[in-house]
Design an enzyme around this catalytic site. Structure first.
Site, mmCIF file in Angstrom:
data_model
loop_
_atom_site.group_PDB
_atom_site.id
_atom_site.type_symbol
_atom_site.label_atom_id
_atom_site.label_comp_id
_atom_site.label_asym_id
_atom_site.label_seq_id
_atom_site.Cartn_x
_atom_site.Cartn_y
_atom_site.Cartn_z
ATOM 1 C CG ASP A 138 -28.392 -32.801 6.200
ATOM 2 O OD1 ASP A 138 -27.261 -32.481 6.635
ATOM 3 O OD2 ASP A 138 -28.766 -32.535 5.051
ATOM 4 C CG MET A 139 -26.812 -32.444 12.786
ATOM 5 S SD MET A 139 -26.879 -32.734 14.572
ATOM 6 C CE MET A 139 -25.822 -31.390 15.178
ATOM 7 C CB ALA A 140 -25.315 -26.719 10.723
ATOM 8 C CG HIS B 227 -21.168 -25.307 -0.250
ATOM 9 N ND1 HIS B 227 -22.336 -25.704 -0.860
ATOM 10 C CD2 HIS B 227 -21.510 -24.941 1.006
ATOM 11 C CE1 HIS B 227 -23.341 -25.573 -0.013
ATOM 12 N NE2 HIS B 227 -22.872 -25.120 1.126
ATOM 13 C CE LYS C 79 -23.625 -31.340 26.776
ATOM 14 N NZ LYS C 79 -24.913 -31.942 27.216
#
Length: 368
Positions: free
Chosen positions: A178-180, A120, A230
């Protein structure tokens, strides 16, 4: 005993650094990991901040992470590199990889660095900021352990595989996405569970595939992909690049750091660095990106909207606010850190925030 809930960012970073050093991490690497965690908290991404200290330390203690192994280059060409993290801490491996990517991009215009054998690695923004400082564009992708079902499925198969993009600007705040690839990062559900709070409907399903607002049930179940099919497709693509392509784990072969105590995580990452000067002089680029951003922000606003923001702007302001006013930690997180500190002889109380301490505002702004 009730612990204070606000902490000075510099002192808290030093606390984490000392804990990691006492746990066996080399000083230079402990600095990197502590910086990664604090930068997440400063940006308001608490799910990837010091809340992760306990699990990192536990995995080091149980030999699930090797803090002594140096990441090494396994394959290299003009603009491509494959790095084996050798199971060191993710932030250490990621930092090494992004340094290589920027060096290669400076020499050749662009570079792609793939990583296997990692863990991680914190937030993608942590790495994009390093590239922004060097006037480069950076794309960051990583896979993660199974927490999200494929569209049509009900049990986890892929991770919330994040995507981050950093673009420098001039007078304006930089563009930082910055995205999950899930509706929400699983870490936010962990934080909600620690606080005893419910989560919004639509974030996750329970172990039976049923929608839930209970954070504990959600952690036993699965988070949902953003945008339905998506988000699922984007997450799968990231897993292909970061996992299948690099030789790292993918799908069920990326091991959960909270649950698997027999095998290393074997997380994979991808870093794509672009030297802006190869396309357009950097000062001209910054003028153009500033104009682009200012024109977006000047667009007519929908009813009830006070300001149009760009990706990363909320976090940029959050950094300034938290450097001035302290980082607030949930009681459970503070207790965890205090417990770790006591075991390693590091005093968390020294990191408590004091309103009376002088804050150099210019320094705060310059380091955001």
């Amino acid at each position: 005993m009730t612990l204070p809930n606000k902490y000075d960012w510099k002192k808290l970073q030093l606390f984490c650094q000392e804990v990691f050093e006492k746990a066996g991490v080399l000083k230079k690497n402990a600095e990197i990991v502590a910086d990664s965690l604090i930068q997440a908290d400063l940006r308001g991404v608490d799910s990837h901040g010091v809340v992760r200290t306990a699990i990192y330390v536990e995995r080091i203690e149980k030999n699930m992470i090797n803090p002594f192994a140096d990441p090494e280059i396994e394959a290299e060409d003009t603009s491509t590199v494959l790095v084996n993290g050798n199971n060191n801490l993710g932030a250490v491996v990621g930092t090494k990889a992004v340094e290589i990517a920027m060096e290669k991009a400076k020499a050749n215009g662009a570079a792609i660095v793939g990583v296997k054998g990692s863990n991680h690695f914190g937030t993608g923004a942590f790495y994009t900021l390093k590239a922004i400082e060097k006037d480069m564009i950076l794309l960051v992708m990583s896979n993660a352990s199974q927490t999200m079902p494929p569209t049509g499925g009900k049990r986890p198969f892929i991770g919330t595989n994040p995507l981050a993009i950093g673009v420098p600007a001039g007078k304006e705040a930089p563009f930082i996405l910055d995205m999950a690839t899930s509706v929400v990062a699983r870490g936010k559900i962990i934080v909600a569970s620690q606080k005893g709070q419910d989560i919004p409907l639509g974030w996750a399903v329970d172990k039976n595939g049923k929608p839930t607002t209970n954070a504990d049930d959600a952690l036993e179940g699965a988070v949902l992909p953003v945008g339905g099919p998506k988000g699922y497709a984007i997450s799968m693509f990231i897993d292909i690049l970061a996992g299948v392509l690099t030789g790292a784990g993918f799908g069920k072969y990326v091991h959960n750091m909270y649950e698997n105590w027999d095998e290393p995580q074997n997380v994979g990452h991808i870093f794509i660095a672009i030297d802006i000067n190869r396309f357009i002089p950097i000062e001209l680029f910054k003028e153009r990106i500033d104009r682009y951003i200012s024109e977006i922000k000047a667009e007519p606003k929908a009813d009830g909207v006070e300001e149009i923001l760009i990706p990363g702007e909320i976090e940029f302001r959050k950094v300034i606010e938290r450097k001035k006013n302290g980082i607030e930690l949930p009681e459970k997180v503070a207790a965890e850190l205090d417990n770790i500190g006591q075991r390693y002889g590091v005093d968390l109380a020294k990191a408590v925030f004091s309103k009376n301490e002088f804050v150099n505002q210019e320094e705060v702004i310059n380091k955001c």
